[in-house]
Design an enzyme around this catalytic site. Structure first.
Site, PDB file in Angstrom:
ATOM      1  CG  HIS A  14      -1.685   1.307   1.745  1.00 51.65           C
ATOM      2  ND1 HIS A  14      -2.756   1.109   1.397  1.00 51.65           N
ATOM      3  CD2 HIS A  14      -1.778   2.228   0.871  1.00 51.65           C
ATOM      4  CE1 HIS A  14      -3.760   2.370   1.728  1.00 51.65           C
ATOM      5  NE2 HIS A  14      -2.757   3.503   1.483  1.00 51.65           N
ATOM      6  CG  HIS A  16      -1.124   7.168  -0.560  1.00 52.84           C
ATOM      7  ND1 HIS A  16      -1.734   6.993  -1.311  1.00 52.84           N
ATOM      8  CD2 HIS A  16      -0.859   6.205   0.328  1.00 52.84           C
ATOM      9  CE1 HIS A  16      -3.213   6.493  -0.546  1.00 52.84           C
ATOM     10  NE2 HIS A  16      -2.127   6.501   0.027  1.00 52.84           N
ATOM     11  CE  LYS A 100      -8.000   1.581  -0.472  1.00 54.98           C
ATOM     12  NZ  LYS A 100      -6.441   2.502   0.112  1.00 54.98           N
ATOM     13  CG  HIS A 137     -10.371   4.395   3.654  1.00 55.85           C
ATOM     14  ND1 HIS A 137      -8.267   4.758   3.800  1.00 55.85           N
ATOM     15  CD2 HIS A 137     -10.769   4.723   4.460  1.00 55.85           C
ATOM     16  CE1 HIS A 137      -9.153   5.750   4.758  1.00 55.85           C
ATOM     17  NE2 HIS A 137      -9.724   5.826   5.074  1.00 55.85           N
ATOM     18  CG  HIS A 175      -4.473   2.477   5.891  1.00 61.28           C
ATOM     19  ND1 HIS A 175      -6.036   1.990   5.972  1.00 61.28           N
ATOM     20  CD2 HIS A 175      -5.018   2.816   4.954  1.00 61.28           C
ATOM     21  CE1 HIS A 175      -7.049   2.528   5.003  1.00 61.28           C
ATOM     22  NE2 HIS A 175      -6.012   2.871   4.554  1.00 61.28           N
ATOM     23  CG  ASP A 248      -1.631   4.939   4.153  1.00 61.46           C
ATOM     24  OD1 ASP A 248      -1.993   5.311   2.577  1.00 61.46           O
ATOM     25  OD2 ASP A 248      -2.868   5.120   4.853  1.00 61.46           O
TER      26      ASP A 248
HETATM   27  C1  NCD Z   1      -3.299   8.915   2.189  1.00 58.64           C
HETATM   28  C2  NCD Z   1      -2.699  10.208   1.339  1.00 58.64           C
HETATM   29  O1  NCD Z   1      -2.544  11.210   1.987  1.00 58.64           O
HETATM   30  O2  NCD Z   1      -3.192   9.683  -0.112  1.00 58.64           O
HETATM   31  N1  NCD Z   1      -2.997   9.875   3.489  1.00 58.64           N
HETATM   32  C3  NCD Z   1      -2.815   8.867   5.093  1.00 58.64           C
HETATM   33  O3  NCD Z   1      -3.754   9.476   6.120  1.00 58.64           O
HETATM   34  N2  NCD Z   1      -2.849   7.703   5.058  1.00 58.64           N
HETATM   35  C4  NCD Z   1      -4.752   8.421   1.914  1.00 58.64           C
HETATM   36  C5  NCD Z   1      -5.152   7.139   2.707  1.00 58.64           C
HETATM   37  O4  NCD Z   1      -4.411   6.430   1.943  1.00 58.64           O
HETATM   38  O5  NCD Z   1      -5.895   7.337   3.779  1.00 58.64           O
HETATM   39 ZN    ZN Z   2      -3.317   5.070   2.254  1.00 66.46          ZN
END
Ligand code: NCD
Ligand code: ZN
Length: 345
Positions: A14, A16, A100, A137, A175, A248
């Site tokens: 996971h 970003h 997702k 999520h 998460h 995450d």
């Molecule tokens: C994530 C993001 O910033 O894209 N933020 C987070 O707090 N985890 C989005 C997510 O996975 O919820």
């Molecule tokens: Zn995330």
């Protein structure tokens, strides 16, 4: 002689990566240690169709510095208008590894997410048929549900009904932050797994709020009470293959974090493996780290574990830089608030 720990090269289930300058800046932080990652589709606009995922994958590969190897495992962002045929083609061709589900309004860039879960039922049935996992999520967004209860309520009101209605659907609860979620995963034999982040093994809600507000510890789902953090540590270090690493890691620049309405997300790509080694060692479970970071994830996704390995070396405490400088501004690297001794060679 210094102590060393050699693991199969880990993956991040996971992650970003964002886009453009931010993508360029953060990608090497992950690719340095991880072979593959499940790439979150919450761009603006989101990655909805197979073509979007293909173009995003190409941008990621183009941003990879020469000499680095990394395989992005792409996902699609589920909307109420997702085209099941397009999704099926993207999965069958091997382009995407998962879809997702963001409840609309649950987190960063989730406005295009799902409001009415009945509307996506046909897509979920198609996914079950073709064996495409759903990454969830897991938080309700109802205004009357306390933010600290949103994950537990989601399991009862949304996730369990979906799983009853589409029993063959393979689901990753992403998460997880509660004992409730860990117990729910354990109560199921097949088709359900959970990712756990690095930061949720380290911080509880006091770390966010006691002695002044700490925006860099604010992420979603928000960290819970200490008993939940301990439950996550127990799950992660148990050797149970239903739990695996999804960092995450979510970069936001300091101005976006340190604001009257600060963004949610912790950036952990840089120091995750050092922190995990420390956590697992403290739990007397260093021998379980390879399963959590390198073996359980591929097993769930029906992929081979990586052939290469990484080695961590134990030494005197050392520090990572506080920030990653990016063309968009500085991104603060997650501070675990403890000494780190394990360095990736
Ligand atoms: C994530 C993001 O910033 O894209 N933020 C987070 O707090 N985890 C989005 C997510 O996975 O919820
Ligand atoms: Zn995330």
């Amino acid at each position: 002689m210094s102590e060393t720990l050699t693991l199969r090269r880990p993956d991040d289930w996971h992650l970003h990566l964002r886009d453009k300058d931010m993508l360029k800046a953060v990608l090497p932080e992950t690719a340095r240690h991880f072979a593959r990652a499940i790439i979150m589709p919450n761009l603006v606009p989101p990655v909805v169709r197979g073509d979007d995922a293909l173009a995003y994958r190409d941008r990621i590969l183009a941003a990879l510095p020469d000499g680095m190897k990394f395989t992005p495992l792409m996902t699609l962002y589920l909307t109420e208008d997702t085209d099941p045929d397009d999704l099926a083609e993207a999965h069958t061709s091997g382009l995407i590894k998962a879809v997702k589900l963001y409840p609309a309004g649950a987190t960063t860039n989730s406005a295009s997410g799902v409001r009415d879960f009945d509307k996506v039922r046909p897509v979920l049935e198609r996914m079950a048929e073709i064996g495409c996992p759903l990454c969830v999520h897991g938080e309700v967004v109802d205004a009357d549900i306390d933010i600290f209860d949103r994950e537990a309520v989601f399991i009862d009101r949304v996730l369990d009904p979906i799983r009853q209605a589409v029993p063959k659907l393979r689901v990753v609860m992403e998460h997880i932050t509660t004992q409730n979620a860990a117990d729910y995963v354990r109560s199921n034999q097949t088709g359900l797994a959970a990712t756990i982040t690095t930061h949720h093994l380290v911080i509880n809600r006091n770390d966010i709020l006691v002695g002044g507000i700490k925006p860099h510890y604010y992420c979603l789902p928000v960290a819970k009470r200490e008993e939940h953090r301990l439950a996550l540590r127990a799950a992660a270090t148990s050797g149970d293959a239903r739990f695996f690493l999804g960092t995450d890691s979510a970069p936001h620049t300091d101005p976006n974090k340190l604001s009257a309405c600060g963004c949610a997300g912790c950036f952990t790509a840089t120091n995750t493996m050092s922190i995990l080694a420390e956590v697992f060692e403290n739990e007397g479970a260093l021998d379980k780290l390879e399963g959590f970071a390198s073996l359980h994830g591929p097993a769930f996704y029906n992929l081979p574990a990586n052939d290469e390995s990484i080695t961590l070396t134990k030494g005197g405490p050392f520090r990572y830089p506080e920030k990653l400088e990016t063309p968009e501004g500085p991104v603060t690297i997650f501070d675990p608030g403890m000494d780190l001794h394990w360095r990736v060679a």
